[in-house]
Design a protein around this motif. Structure first.
Motif, short mmCIF file in Angstrom:
data_model
loop_
_atom_site.label_atom_id
_atom_site.label_comp_id
_atom_site.label_asym_id
_atom_site.label_seq_id
_atom_site.Cartn_x
_atom_site.Cartn_y
_atom_site.Cartn_z
N THR A 1 29.34 56.63 69.31
CA THR A 1 28.44 57.47 70.08
C THR A 1 27.80 58.47 69.12
O THR A 1 28.47 59.00 68.23
N VAL A 2 26.51 58.72 69.28
CA VAL A 2 25.78 59.59 68.36
C VAL A 2 25.04 60.68 69.14
O VAL A 2 25.06 60.69 70.37
N GLU B 1 21.27 62.39 69.68
CA GLU B 1 19.83 62.28 69.49
C GLU B 1 19.25 63.69 69.50
O GLU B 1 19.39 64.41 70.48
N PHE C 1 18.52 60.63 64.95
CA PHE C 1 19.86 60.27 65.44
C PHE C 1 20.88 60.57 64.35
O PHE C 1 20.73 60.10 63.22
N ARG D 1 18.90 57.57 61.69
CA ARG D 1 17.49 57.15 61.75
C ARG D 1 16.66 58.29 62.29
O ARG D 1 17.16 59.18 62.97
N GLN D 2 15.37 58.27 61.90
CA GLN D 2 14.44 59.30 62.33
C GLN D 2 13.06 58.68 62.44
O GLN D 2 12.66 57.89 61.59
N GLU E 1 25.54 53.34 64.93
CA GLU E 1 25.29 53.39 66.37
C GLU E 1 25.83 52.17 67.13
O GLU E 1 26.03 52.25 68.33
N THR F 1 15.96 65.70 69.63
CA THR F 1 14.55 65.53 69.99
C THR F 1 13.80 66.81 69.64
O THR F 1 14.16 67.89 70.13
N LEU G 1 12.23 61.95 66.91
CA LEU G 1 13.61 61.67 67.29
C LEU G 1 14.42 61.46 66.02
O LEU G 1 13.99 60.71 65.14
N MET H 1 21.54 63.57 74.08
CA MET H 1 20.28 64.09 73.56
C MET H 1 20.23 65.60 73.70
O MET H 1 20.57 66.15 74.74
N HIS I 1 24.52 57.76 73.34
CA HIS I 1 24.21 59.02 72.68
C HIS I 1 24.07 60.16 73.69
O HIS I 1 23.92 59.92 74.88
#
Length: 131
Positions: free
Chosen positions: A53-54, A56, A43, A30-31, A49, A58, A41, A7, A5
């Motif tokens: 590739t993802v 993130e 995603f 997801r969180q 995943e 923040t 966080l 960020m 990932h």
């Protein structure tokens, strides 16, 4: 090895999720909130995943904006029809900062959009569809 990932720190998680999910068409994968650390966080991406590739996102609860700095470049997304994609992004309230066209010193069709925090996302035409 593979890239898992990228960020990005975001000032407003809801605005960022709206942009990446509703304007760019990614899915919230997801969180999770971390109350002791005062951050969340989230995603997002175009696929699971385990094989994609993802991004993130923040969100530090006590920070509403960041200085992107001079080292950050952009995230690149491949699209089938860059003109259509830019029109869809604009119709959904997204900001196109460079209209579709050939890249400088080349022939690849590109465009740029900007997320709510000012991060640049490059769109690259990946199919042979051109206007």
């Amino acid at each position: 090895m593979r890239i898992l990932h990228t960020m990005l720190r975001v000032g407003n998680l809801e605005k960022s999720l709206d942009f990446y999910c509703n304007i760019l068409g990614m899915k919230l994968l997801r969180q999770k909130d971390y109350p002791d650390g005062k951050f969340t966080l989230a995603f997002v991406g175009y696929g699971d995943e385990t094989s994609n590739t993802v991004i993130e996102l923040t969100h530090n609860w006590d920070t509403t904006s960041y200085d992107i700095g001079t080292g950050y470049g952009h995230i690149a997304l491949g699209v089938d029809d860059i003109y259509d994609t830019c029109e869809q992004i604009k119709s959904l309230g997204g900001k196109v900062t460079r209209e579709p066209g050939a890249m400088k010193h080349g022939s690849t069709l590109i465009a740029f959009v900007e997320d709510p925090d000012g991060y640049k996302i490059e769109l690259i035409q990946i199919s042979s569809q051109a206007r």
